[in-house]
Design an enzyme around this catalytic site. Structure first.
Site, PDB file in Angstrom:
ATOM      1  CB  SER A   1       1.694   2.668  -8.243  1.00 38.04           C
ATOM      2  OG  SER A   1       1.293   1.384  -8.682  1.00 38.04           O
TER       3      SER A   1
ATOM      4  CG  ASP B   1      -1.616  -4.359  -3.356  1.00 35.08           C
ATOM      5  OD1 ASP B   1      -0.799  -5.003  -4.048  1.00 35.08           O
ATOM      6  OD2 ASP B   1      -1.816  -3.145  -3.513  1.00 35.08           O
TER       7      ASP B   1
ATOM      8  CG  HIS C   1       1.114  -1.931  -5.453  1.00 37.06           C
ATOM      9  ND1 HIS C   1      -0.249  -2.024  -5.521  1.00 37.06           N
ATOM     10  CD2 HIS C   1       1.485  -0.925  -6.284  1.00 37.06           C
ATOM     11  CE1 HIS C   1      -0.700  -1.087  -6.353  1.00 37.06           C
ATOM     12  NE2 HIS C   1       0.337  -0.411  -6.833  1.00 37.06           N
TER      13      HIS C   1
END
Lengths: 241, 241
Positions: free
Chosen positions: B11, B188, B191
């Protein structure tokens, strides 16, 4: 096979991956479904772009679904002012757009070509902007681009699109619907601020959706994490090797 | 022919074209000389990535100069907590990195492969982050990832790079040299924030420069506006058609 979306244009395209840029936003939007390929050439007009279009896209081997063609801001530079070098007469601008379209269509017969008009010009912003071109100092005190000239090229662009059945984004008109567009969308009277980039991004997404290239219409490349069976994750990949 | 730089990862790669993203910054940096191709797969670990790597890069037909391989953040999810599904044992993580490298090298024998370690984990940030995975509610009150686990995967990644003579970016160590890295670089706990993206972008640019893929080393695609002869602009394009 992921399709590609090619951005072909001048400096407003070349800098499309800068801060808040419309190209970066597109690449983010299609992060799992399409490649966004940058072919922006700062300072170029359609005369030069038409000459190099074949070479510019030569290295793109993947299937290309769509190309944005975004020129005119330099063609519309006035022929008797500081950026005369970039000026292209209106009739030739239209011919060049047609030539670029024909070349793209020959290379990728089913490609969706989206013409984008030049943006509006904030003449005050141009005058405040220190000219970056070494040979273009102009002491007339007049801007090298005017919004009236940009208007003529924008109309011509829309007309070419209509004649050839292409999609057009009339960003010249669209931006001017917002009060304060001059400083809100243009950082130097011509190039886009992050907010200006957002307006253009939205218009491009809308045009792509209209051409059946929305996020929903394009398959995701490889299984999404949310679709992976937690009890047997490897199963999701068995037919992907 | 423009070369491509491929970003293959999880991600943190998939969102690399988001606000301030390291991928967008790279595409902007190389706007006239290389294509930056996004192959980010949110949630993926190296077990899944190794299975799909061939397919992920199948549609990339242009010459590929470099690939960043950026996995480990999901492999390092703890096997007995909320994201156990993503966990991959350390030894297998190393094997998978080697398999991915071998596959890339087989496809593009002269490719530069840059391994990137997982970023550090801010456990407080993880706990504050509402878990987005529908099946992963964990009422233990313990984070699903720890910085100690990430450290082990980061070391393993650097070790694989050393053994195979690859470049590695130890972003786990690099970020922690800055006081306040926890909230400054991680949004977070895992990320990247725009500032965290900037740190990674700098490291990737440095690694590419080290591999002789700096801006200066790569030719510009088509004549730069500043190189065009104002007295005879079309001449610059005569050998480009």
């Amino acid at each position: 096979m992921r399709p590609s979306i090619v951005l072909f244009g001048d400096s407003i395209t070349e800098e499309a991956f800068g801060e808040g840029g419309w190209g970066a936003s597109l690449a983010n939007h299609y992060s799992r479904s399409a490649d966004v390929v940058l072919r922006g050439y700062s300072g170029y007009n359609t005369r030069w772009a038409a000459r190099v279009a074949g070479r510019a896209v030569a290295s793109i081997a993947s299937p290309v679904s769509a190309v944005t063609v975004f020129f005119g801001a330099n063609d519309a530079a006035l022929p008797d002012r500081a950026c005369a070098l970039q000026h292209v007469p209106l009739a030739e601008y239209k011919d060049n757009l047609r030539a670029i379209f024909a070349l793209l269509k020959k290379r990728w017969p089913s490609v969706v070509v989206i013409l984008i008009t030049p943006p509006p010009v904030d003449e005050d912003g141009r005058l405040r902007n220190e000219c970056r071109y070494p040979y273009a100092h102009d002491f007339s005190g007049l801007p090298e681009r005017t919004n009236a000239a940009a208007a003529a090229y924008a109309r011509a662009c829309v007309e070419v699109a209509r004649q050839w059945g292409l999609r057009a984004i009339d960003i010249w008109s669209r931006m001017q619907r917002f009060p304060g567009w001059e400083k809100s969308f243009l950082r130097d009277g011509l190039h886009l601020t992050p907010r200006g980039n957002r307006v253009l991004f939205e218009e491009v997404v809308f045009a792509l959706k209209d051409a059946n290239l929305s996020l929903e219409a394009l398959p995701a490349d490889l299984p999404l994490f949310s679709d992976i069976d937690p009890d047997n994750p490897v199963k999701s990949f068995e037919d992907q090797e």
